[in-house]
Design an enzyme around this catalytic site. Structure first.
Site, PDB file in Angstrom:
ATOM      1  N   ASP A   1      43.097 -32.458 -56.693  1.00 58.28           N
ATOM      2  CA  ASP A   1      43.958 -32.849 -55.574  1.00 58.28           C
ATOM      3  C   ASP A   1      44.578 -31.655 -54.858  1.00 58.28           C
ATOM      4  OD1 ASP A   1      45.797 -31.975 -57.401  1.00 58.28           O
ATOM      5  OD2 ASP A   1      46.936 -33.844 -57.516  1.00 58.28           O
TER       6      ASP A   1
ATOM      7  N   ASP B   1      54.840   1.535 -29.842  1.00 58.44           N
ATOM      8  CA  ASP B   1      55.969   0.846 -29.219  1.00 58.44           C
ATOM      9  C   ASP B   1      57.265   1.440 -29.747  1.00 58.44           C
ATOM     10  OD1 ASP B   1      56.303  -0.264 -31.789  1.00 58.44           O
ATOM     11  OD2 ASP B   1      55.112  -2.014 -31.268  1.00 58.44           O
TER      12      ASP B   1
ATOM     13  N   LYS C   1      55.679  -0.622 -24.594  1.00 65.42           N
ATOM     14  CA  LYS C   1      54.789  -1.780 -24.746  1.00 65.42           C
ATOM     15  C   LYS C   1      55.349  -2.975 -23.993  1.00 65.42           C
ATOM     16  CE  LYS C   1      54.518  -4.159 -28.680  1.00 65.42           C
ATOM     17  NZ  LYS C   1      54.136  -4.523 -30.066  1.00 65.42           N
TER      18      LYS C   1
ATOM     19  N   ARG D   1      54.573  -6.936 -23.849  1.00 68.38           N
ATOM     20  CA  ARG D   1      53.811  -8.030 -24.471  1.00 68.38           C
ATOM     21  C   ARG D   1      53.643  -9.165 -23.475  1.00 68.38           C
ATOM     22  NH1 ARG D   1      51.839  -9.370 -29.104  1.00 68.38           N
ATOM     23  NH2 ARG D   1      52.740  -7.568 -30.197  1.00 68.38           N
TER      24      ARG D   1
ATOM     25  N   ASP E   1      51.178   2.724 -37.181  1.00 74.49           N
ATOM     26  CA  ASP E   1      51.920   1.476 -37.048  1.00 74.49           C
ATOM     27  C   ASP E   1      52.083   0.869 -38.433  1.00 74.49           C
ATOM     28  OD1 ASP E   1      53.339  -0.465 -35.751  1.00 74.49           O
ATOM     29  OD2 ASP E   1      51.671  -1.243 -34.564  1.00 74.49           O
TER      30      ASP E   1
END
Length: 301
Positions: A36, A169, A192, A194, A219
């Site tokens: 399940d 950014d 940056k 968006r 990043d």
């Protein structure tokens, strides 16, 4: 007090490196799924001691319930203390509600994991406006290890040497600067804009240092790669030579890696907080040192 590292099968390799760095044994958690869809993880523990439950929480919705069940099993098996070692900790980004009807995901995670674990160790949590992880787990000992040191160590070994470190950014500015300082390189941070979940514009100010430079584009996270791809195109347009993209949490797939390559990224590296395509840098030693620091702290009153 005795201690051991416990891990699910898909985390066995990085958890094994972490256990080895600490000189501890690695004990498997055996997953079981009923027809399940319910889970029943079985732990290998008898008696007291500290259980370090190592779990990278990429794809979190599939992993969180088995994680909580495993923590309960460890407690029932006699663990005196359970530490969550989550190299990647999700749901930290949404630290406020931006529209009616939204959940406060960060607070939900704090309550849920704070009830199951005594201490929490992670690497470069995506906190945005939250100053530190103590705000998420107010009554737990926590440590959010910075990922910049890991990336700087890897980038320092590359040839040709890194000339400039570029952040895509403003959020990346502080630790892009820290990486650049460690490398003795210059630093650039983009503006940056968006335009959606997958569409961004990235702009760098004109800079003579970019001409022919080997640029490290850093990043904390790469998922769709949209921001890094836009940043790489902007850097190439400004005259950059070789571009090495280095990220802490590589959530990307092979299609994203190919997209980055066509956008001007010559080499893509990430840590092994998340397993996936491309070169993955082990974070075991850094996490082991952080856990020793956390273990030496007194528990919150």
């Amino acid at each position: 007090m005795t201690a051991a590292v416990h891990a699910f099968p898909d985390d066995a390799a990085p958890a094994g490196r972490f256990a080895e760095a600490l000189g501890l044994s690695l004990r498997p958690i055996t997953p079981h799924r009923f027809p399940d869809g319910e889970s029943r993880p079985v732990v290998d523990m008898a008696g007291g001691g500290t259980a370090l439950l190592y779990r990278s929480l990429a794809d979190p919705d599939a992993k969180l319930m088995p994680l909580l069940l495993a923590a309960d099993a460890l407690r029932r098996a006699g663990a005196d203390r359970i530490d969550l070692v989550a190299p990647y900790l999700p749901y930290m980004r949404q630290d406020r509600t931006f529209a009616p009807g939204e959940p406060l995901s960060q607070a939900v995670m704090g309550r849920m994991l704070g009830c199951a674990f005594d201490r929490v160790l992670t690497l470069e949590a995506h906190l945005h406006r939250t100053p530190d992880l103590d705000r998420v787990f107010p009554d737990r000992a926590v440590l959010n290890l910075g990922g910049g040191e890991v990336l700087a160590g890897a980038l320092s070994r590359l040839r040709p040497r890194i000339d400039l470190v570029a952040g895509p950014d403003s959020e990346s500015a502080p630790w892009a600067a820290a990486v650049a300082d460690r490398l003795g390189a210059g630093v650039l941070v983009a503006r940056k804009i968006r335009r959606g979940d997958r569409e961004v514009d990235v702009q760098y100010a004109e800079d003579f240092r970019l001409k022919g430079a080997h640029v490290a584009l850093v990043d904390d996270i790469c998922s769709t790669g949209g921001t890094l791809a836009a940043a790489a195109r902007a850097l190439k347009a400004a005259g950059a030579g070789r571009i090495t993209a280095a990220v802490v949490h590589g959530l990307h797939d092979r299609a994203t890696a190919r997209r980055l390559a066509t956008s001007g990224v010559d080499r893509l590296v990430a840590t092994d907080t998340v397993m996936g395509p491309g070169r993955r840098l082990p974070v075991a030693e850094a996490l082991a040192g952080a856990w020793r620091e956390l273990d030496a702290r007194p528990d919150p009153a």
